[in-house]
Design a protein around this motif. Structure first.
Motif, PDB file in Angstrom:
ATOM      1  N   VAL A  34       0.845  -1.196   0.000  1.00 45.50           N
ATOM      2  CA  VAL A  34       0.000   0.000   0.000  1.00 45.50           C
ATOM      3  C   VAL A  34       0.878   1.243   0.000  1.00 45.50           C
ATOM      4  CG1 VAL A  34      -1.597   1.378   1.411  1.00 45.50           C
ATOM      5  CG2 VAL A  34      -2.038  -1.063   1.047  1.00 45.50           C
ATOM      6  N   THR A  35       1.879   1.270   0.853  1.00 43.78           N
ATOM      7  CA  THR A  35       2.788   2.415   0.926  1.00 43.78           C
ATOM      8  C   THR A  35       3.503   2.640  -0.403  1.00 43.78           C
ATOM      9  OG1 THR A  35       3.100   2.081   3.291  1.00 43.78           O
ATOM     10  CG2 THR A  35       4.795   3.358   2.137  1.00 43.78           C
ATOM     11  N   ASN A  36       4.022   1.561  -1.002  1.00 44.10           N
ATOM     12  CA  ASN A  36       4.788   1.683  -2.243  1.00 44.10           C
ATOM     13  C   ASN A  36       3.927   1.984  -3.465  1.00 44.10           C
ATOM     14  OD1 ASN A  36       7.110   1.128  -0.798  1.00 44.10           O
ATOM     15  ND2 ASN A  36       7.156  -1.030  -1.369  1.00 44.10           N
ATOM     16  N   ARG A  37       2.747   1.422  -3.548  1.00 45.06           N
ATOM     17  CA  ARG A  37       1.923   1.538  -4.756  1.00 45.06           C
ATOM     18  C   ARG A  37       0.869   2.639  -4.684  1.00 45.06           C
ATOM     19  NH1 ARG A  37       2.857  -2.501  -8.157  1.00 45.06           N
ATOM     20  NH2 ARG A  37       3.932  -4.335  -7.371  1.00 45.06           N
ATOM     21  N   ILE A  38       0.390   2.936  -3.490  1.00 41.35           N
ATOM     22  CA  ILE A  38      -0.715   3.884  -3.343  1.00 41.35           C
ATOM     23  C   ILE A  38      -0.281   5.176  -2.668  1.00 41.35           C
ATOM     24  CG2 ILE A  38      -2.999   4.239  -2.301  1.00 41.35           C
ATOM     25  CD1 ILE A  38      -3.391   1.153  -2.563  1.00 41.35           C
ATOM     26  N   GLY A  39       0.494   5.047  -1.608  1.00 38.16           N
ATOM     27  CA  GLY A  39       0.916   6.223  -0.850  1.00 38.16           C
ATOM     28  C   GLY A  39       0.127   6.341   0.438  1.00 38.16           C
ATOM     29  N   PRO A  40       0.132   7.538   1.017  1.00 35.60           N
ATOM     30  CA  PRO A  40      -0.561   7.735   2.298  1.00 35.60           C
ATOM     31  C   PRO A  40      -2.056   7.428   2.189  1.00 35.60           C
ATOM     32  CG  PRO A  40       0.821   9.625   1.769  1.00 35.60           C
ATOM     33  CD  PRO A  40       0.792   8.754   0.548  1.00 35.60           C
ATOM     34  N   ILE A  41      -2.593   6.852   3.254  1.00 34.60           N
ATOM     35  CA  ILE A  41      -4.002   6.472   3.317  1.00 34.60           C
ATOM     36  C   ILE A  41      -4.695   7.355   4.343  1.00 34.60           C
ATOM     37  CG2 ILE A  41      -5.601   4.604   3.918  1.00 34.60           C
ATOM     38  CD1 ILE A  41      -4.086   4.118   1.302  1.00 34.60           C
ATOM     39  N   GLU A  42      -5.794   7.972   3.930  1.00 30.68           N
ATOM     40  CA  GLU A  42      -6.602   8.810   4.827  1.00 30.68           C
ATOM     41  C   GLU A  42      -7.427   7.947   5.782  1.00 30.68           C
ATOM     42  OE1 GLU A  42      -8.998  11.748   6.610  1.00 30.68           O
ATOM     43  OE2 GLU A  42      -7.120  11.961   5.550  1.00 30.68           O
ATOM     44  N   SER A  57      -5.531  -3.927  11.795  1.00 28.20           N
ATOM     45  CA  SER A  57      -4.114  -4.301  11.674  1.00 28.20           C
ATOM     46  C   SER A  57      -3.388  -3.390  10.692  1.00 28.20           C
ATOM     47  CB  SER A  57      -3.991  -5.760  11.222  1.00 28.20           C
ATOM     48  OG  SER A  57      -4.515  -6.633  12.204  1.00 28.20           O
ATOM     49  N   LEU A  58      -4.013  -3.102   9.559  1.00 27.58           N
ATOM     50  CA  LEU A  58      -3.385  -2.207   8.572  1.00 27.58           C
ATOM     51  C   LEU A  58      -3.294  -0.779   9.094  1.00 27.58           C
ATOM     52  CD1 LEU A  58      -4.918  -3.490   5.221  1.00 27.58           C
ATOM     53  CD2 LEU A  58      -2.485  -3.513   5.865  1.00 27.58           C
ATOM     54  N   ALA A  59      -4.331  -0.312   9.774  1.00 22.20           N
ATOM     55  CA  ALA A  59      -4.336   1.056  10.299  1.00 22.20           C
ATOM     56  C   ALA A  59      -3.196   1.278  11.288  1.00 22.20           C
ATOM     57  CB  ALA A  59      -5.675   1.357  10.956  1.00 22.20           C
ATOM     58  N   ALA A  60      -2.890   0.265  12.089  1.00 22.09           N
ATOM     59  CA  ALA A  60      -1.789   0.385  13.038  1.00 22.09           C
ATOM     60  C   ALA A  60      -0.449   0.552  12.327  1.00 22.09           C
ATOM     61  CB  ALA A  60      -1.747  -0.842  13.951  1.00 22.09           C
ATOM     62  N   ARG A  61      -0.329  -0.021  11.141  1.00 18.56           N
ATOM     63  CA  ARG A  61       0.921   0.062  10.384  1.00 18.56           C
ATOM     64  C   ARG A  61       0.965   1.276   9.461  1.00 18.56           C
ATOM     65  NH1 ARG A  61      -0.375  -4.959  11.792  1.00 18.56           N
ATOM     66  NH2 ARG A  61       1.217  -6.546  12.081  1.00 18.56           N
ATOM     67  N   LEU A  62      -0.196   1.755   9.038  1.00 20.42           N
ATOM     68  CA  LEU A  62      -0.260   2.851   8.069  1.00 20.42           C
ATOM     69  C   LEU A  62      -0.680   4.177   8.690  1.00 20.42           C
ATOM     70  CD1 LEU A  62      -2.011   0.882   5.190  1.00 20.42           C
ATOM     71  CD2 LEU A  62       0.412   1.520   5.326  1.00 20.42           C
ATOM     72  N   THR A 101     -19.374  14.950   7.194  1.00 18.55           N
ATOM     73  CA  THR A 101     -18.051  15.118   6.598  1.00 18.55           C
ATOM     74  C   THR A 101     -17.840  14.108   5.480  1.00 18.55           C
ATOM     75  OG1 THR A 101     -16.984  13.610   8.164  1.00 18.55           O
ATOM     76  CG2 THR A 101     -17.093  15.943   8.790  1.00 18.55           C
ATOM     77  N   ARG A 102     -16.790  14.327   4.723  1.00 22.51           N
ATOM     78  CA  ARG A 102     -16.419  13.411   3.640  1.00 22.51           C
ATOM     79  C   ARG A 102     -14.956  13.033   3.791  1.00 22.51           C
ATOM     80  NH1 ARG A 102     -19.173  15.920  -1.764  1.00 22.51           N
ATOM     81  NH2 ARG A 102     -21.299  15.903  -0.977  1.00 22.51           N
ATOM     82  N   LEU A 103     -14.590  11.943   3.130  1.00 23.24           N
ATOM     83  CA  LEU A 103     -13.205  11.472   3.170  1.00 23.24           C
ATOM     84  C   LEU A 103     -12.414  12.116   2.042  1.00 23.24           C
ATOM     85  CD1 LEU A 103     -14.005   7.730   3.841  1.00 23.24           C
ATOM     86  CD2 LEU A 103     -13.121   9.402   5.475  1.00 23.24           C
ATOM     87  N   LEU A 104     -11.181  12.467   2.343  1.00 21.78           N
ATOM     88  CA  LEU A 104     -10.307  13.127   1.387  1.00 21.78           C
ATOM     89  C   LEU A 104      -9.065  12.274   1.167  1.00 21.78           C
ATOM     90  CD1 LEU A 104      -9.589  15.708  -0.231  1.00 21.78           C
ATOM     91  CD2 LEU A 104      -8.519  16.582   1.855  1.00 21.78           C
ATOM     92  N   GLY A 105      -8.609  12.166  -0.066  1.00 22.28           N
ATOM     93  CA  GLY A 105      -7.369  11.450  -0.364  1.00 22.28           C
ATOM     94  C   GLY A 105      -7.611   9.989  -0.695  1.00 22.28           C
ATOM     95  N   ASN A 106      -6.618   9.172  -0.343  1.00 21.87           N
ATOM     96  CA  ASN A 106      -6.700   7.738  -0.616  1.00 21.87           C
ATOM     97  C   ASN A 106      -7.451   7.024   0.503  1.00 21.87           C
ATOM     98  OD1 ASN A 106      -5.174   7.587  -3.049  1.00 21.87           O
ATOM     99  ND2 ASN A 106      -3.326   7.956  -1.836  1.00 21.87           N
TER     100      ASN A 106
END
Length: 189
Positions: A34-42, A57-62, A101-106
């Protein structure tokens, strides 16, 4: 409710088991990809039930916010139950948190398995009203059944039989199992 005709592949030779250790390795691999292919995750949206552990589990790492949606595709949790093609969705866990509210970014939409693709297909367009213009929803799963006619953006295993995840009730003792081995790279679309 959405209908889909794809059928999951089950060879009925063994249940594919994802051990807790392999799960942790797979989450690390997905986070790296995710980090390499997509970038930061909102935000990471976990599809309940199976996508919720993965989202945390992913949120703790990202370092991402965790949200949840509820979806029901299988009529039961019985091994080798074929999906019905009908998906019911409940976005209230998501909309209650977001309010106006709305989500912004990835945004990363995650589930434990993509059996046919029906759940992701049903949910994907329903998320659009909760995104700012320019936001992108990416999909990631641990397993993709070979019968699926949908490819998530990222996944670890292609599977051809029933998969048992660490958070599920134990399998009956006589069940033949094969542990999933973690590959070096995630698969991607």
């Amino acid at each position: 409710m959405t209908s889909r005709t794809a059928q999951r592949t089950f060879t009925h030779r063994r249940v594919l088991r994802l051990t807790a250790h392999a799960y942790e390795q797979a989450v690390n691999l997905l986070a790296r990809e995710v980090t390499n292919r997509i970038g930061p995750i909102e935000a990471i949206i976990g599809i309940a039930n199976g996508g919720v552990p993965l989202s945390h589990s992913l949120a703790a790492r990202l370092d991402a916010r965790v949200l949840r949606v509820d979806a029901q595709h299988n009529p039961t949790d019985t091994i080798y139950t074929q999906a019905t093609g009908h998906v019911t969705l409940d976005l209230r866990p998501l909309t209650t948190v977001l309010r106006d509210t709305r989500l912004l970014g990835n945004v990363l939409l995650v589930d434990d398995i993509c059996g046919t693709g029906a759940t992701i297909d049903a949910l994907y367009p329903r998320l659009i009203p909760y995104l700012w213009a320019g936001s992108v929803v990416h999909t990631a799963v641990l397993c993709r059944n070979t019968g699926a006619d949908y490819n998530p953006h990222l996944w670890i295993w292609d599977t051809d039989d029933w998969v048992h995840f660490p958070w599920e009730a134990p399998l009956p003792i006589a069940t033949p199992v094969e542990d999933l081995a973690v590959p070096d790279t995630a698969q991607h679309h």
